[in-house]
Design an enzyme around this catalytic site. Sequence first.
Site, mmCIF file in Angstrom:
data_model
loop_
_atom_site.group_PDB
_atom_site.id
_atom_site.type_symbol
_atom_site.label_atom_id
_atom_site.label_comp_id
_atom_site.label_asym_id
_atom_site.label_seq_id
_atom_site.Cartn_x
_atom_site.Cartn_y
_atom_site.Cartn_z
ATOM 1 N N HIS A 126 0.875 -1.182 0.000
ATOM 2 C CA HIS A 126 0.000 0.000 0.000
ATOM 3 C C HIS A 126 0.911 1.230 0.000
ATOM 4 O O HIS A 126 2.020 1.191 0.550
ATOM 5 C CB HIS A 126 -0.844 -0.051 1.274
ATOM 6 C CG HIS A 126 -1.880 1.009 1.391
ATOM 7 N ND1 HIS A 126 -1.592 2.299 1.784
ATOM 8 C CD2 HIS A 126 -3.225 0.973 1.200
ATOM 9 C CE1 HIS A 126 -2.712 3.001 1.817
ATOM 10 N NE2 HIS A 126 -3.717 2.218 1.462
ATOM 11 N N ASP B 102 3.101 -4.487 8.065
ATOM 12 C CA ASP B 102 1.923 -3.639 7.938
ATOM 13 C C ASP B 102 0.717 -4.559 8.126
ATOM 14 O O ASP B 102 0.359 -5.329 7.230
ATOM 15 C CB ASP B 102 1.957 -2.991 6.544
ATOM 16 C CG ASP B 102 0.660 -2.287 6.191
ATOM 17 O OD1 ASP B 102 -0.322 -2.406 6.950
ATOM 18 O OD2 ASP B 102 0.628 -1.616 5.143
ATOM 19 N N GLN C 111 -4.458 -5.118 7.039
ATOM 20 C CA GLN C 111 -5.469 -6.058 6.512
ATOM 21 C C GLN C 111 -5.489 -7.373 7.275
ATOM 22 O O GLN C 111 -6.303 -8.246 6.974
ATOM 23 C CB GLN C 111 -5.223 -6.328 5.016
ATOM 24 C CG GLN C 111 -5.366 -5.112 4.142
ATOM 25 C CD GLN C 111 -6.788 -4.532 4.140
ATOM 26 O OE1 GLN C 111 -7.763 -5.221 4.455
ATOM 27 N NE2 GLN C 111 -6.912 -3.269 3.786
ATOM 28 N N LYS D 71 -10.430 -0.377 10.189
ATOM 29 C CA LYS D 71 -10.617 -1.591 9.372
ATOM 30 C C LYS D 71 -10.979 -2.776 10.256
ATOM 31 O O LYS D 71 -11.206 -3.868 9.769
ATOM 32 C CB LYS D 71 -9.335 -1.894 8.597
ATOM 33 C CG LYS D 71 -8.967 -0.805 7.579
ATOM 34 C CD LYS D 71 -7.698 -1.174 6.868
ATOM 35 C CE LYS D 71 -7.097 -0.013 6.104
ATOM 36 N NZ LYS D 71 -7.892 0.427 4.965
ATOM 37 N N CYS E 100 -4.684 2.415 -3.629
ATOM 38 C CA CYS E 100 -3.407 2.914 -3.090
ATOM 39 C C CYS E 100 -2.300 1.876 -3.271
ATOM 40 O O CYS E 100 -1.444 1.707 -2.389
ATOM 41 C CB CYS E 100 -3.521 3.315 -1.619
ATOM 42 S SG CYS E 100 -4.710 4.615 -1.334
HETATM 43 N N1 PLP Z 1 -1.613 -0.595 4.573
HETATM 44 C C1 PLP Z 1 -2.553 -1.396 4.063
HETATM 45 C C2 PLP Z 1 -2.216 -2.811 3.687
HETATM 46 C C3 PLP Z 1 -3.847 -0.900 3.865
HETATM 47 O O1 PLP Z 1 -4.795 -1.684 3.343
HETATM 48 C C4 PLP Z 1 -4.122 0.435 4.236
HETATM 49 C C5 PLP Z 1 -5.457 1.003 3.990
HETATM 50 O O2 PLP Z 1 -6.167 0.608 3.096
HETATM 51 C C6 PLP Z 1 -3.103 1.210 4.790
HETATM 52 C C7 PLP Z 1 -1.862 0.653 4.941
HETATM 53 C C8 PLP Z 1 -3.349 2.609 5.223
HETATM 54 O O3 PLP Z 1 -4.234 2.625 6.280
HETATM 55 P P1 PLP Z 1 -4.771 4.023 6.869
HETATM 56 O O4 PLP Z 1 -5.310 4.776 5.699
HETATM 57 O O5 PLP Z 1 -5.830 3.602 7.830
HETATM 58 O O6 PLP Z 1 -3.621 4.697 7.523
#
Ligand code: PLP
Length: 414
Positions: A129, A206, A209, A232, A372
């Site tokens: 992401h 990270d 998910q 999430k 993203c």
């Molecule tokens: N990393 C992953 C794998 C994600 O799916 C997301 C959000 O979709 C993020 C990071 C970023 O999360 P946030 O926008 O809540 O900071």
Amino acid sequence: MPPVPSFDPVSVRAAFPILAAGAVPGMNGRRIHYLDNAASSQTPRPVLDALIRFETAERANVHRGVHRLAEAATAAFEGARAKVARHLNVTEQTIVFTSGTTMAINVVAGAFGDTLSAGDEIVISELEHHGNIVPWHLLARRRGVVVKALPVTAEGLIETAALERVVTKRCRLIALAHVSNVTGAVLDLAPVRAAAGAVGAQLLLDGAQRTPHGPVDLPALGCDFYAFSGHKMFAPHGIGVLWARPELLEAMPPFLGGGGMIERVTLTETSFARPPRRFEAGTPPIGPAIGLGAAVDWIAGIDWAAATEHEKQLTQRMLDGLAAIKGLRVIGPTGLQGRIGVVSFVLDGAHPHDVAQVLDAHDVACRGGHHCAQPLHERFGVNGSTRASLAPYNDAEDVDALLGGIADAVAKLA
Ligand code: PLP
């Protein structure tokens, strides 16, 4: 008394007011088929109740006042930290509240990143992401570190066979998605841990998910940093967590400065509080943190073996239905092995935004776009995809509405 975990999809669904028939304005009494959980999940009644309790009976700033509301707010906020720590099997001092995954990773890039030198290497992957790409690009500009990426296989998995080639002695950090937000693939951790260990690099996962799909035992993962978002995983927006090994947190300088993160301030100098508060400058997201505490309680009440089986059955139903559609390609694993219920697909000749719009007309909420994750879509030679992502409250009706909507999209667009 901790709840006895159970899983009954109907009562799970009933805990989410927004999923009830007629809850969403303009739907004439119909229910929404919410399949955009990877973007933000929905919020169950116990989390909403905790928010209302805070706002109506405890609201004040934390760690500042001595009046009863200030003390109640501080106790509720720190109580939430304790719940999150228990949920992850770690200590409270290692839980840093942030605004989300993105901020958590930026804290690592700003604080740990400040200890790196020009030429040090950070290894990410092609499926990250942007929240786990851009902070490293900014760090590369600031400190001259080199950002390298592991490739992704045709099945949408991080190619761990490339670790040996990509991870060198200059590597200081490997930062990878625990679960992909596009392909749904779960990271094969063992080779990554081994590669990091072999060169003394830190490992950041990270977990954005992963955390919505059941409790995570952080010590068992063997990583050094873990980042995730509340919104999430059934909690409010605006709250997230950075977990780090205690020695790392103790050694890291602060990233942001301000109230709440200090020990003493003079006009010329500041000394800093110990972690986690060293990394929580300014008024924190108090209500959302309390909501996250209620969300992990709610998660603890779910029998995740049963919920995972339910998700697998729905994912299989979705994959079978998608496989039968001519001109549709799934980006990611086409079977259940090594994946969760996040499924992205491309329909020949149709823009993902148009597909998502046709689905909306069928009361199905899905995400269309690059999610993203532009490098990953480039890897597959497309600008974007349509993504359906499952939560424990989804049912076969949701999946069938999706498949019916896609059939209509094929007729209209492809
Ligand atoms: N990393 C992953 C794998 C994600 O799916 C997301 C959000 O979709 C993020 C990071 C970023 O999360 P946030 O926008 O809540 O900071």
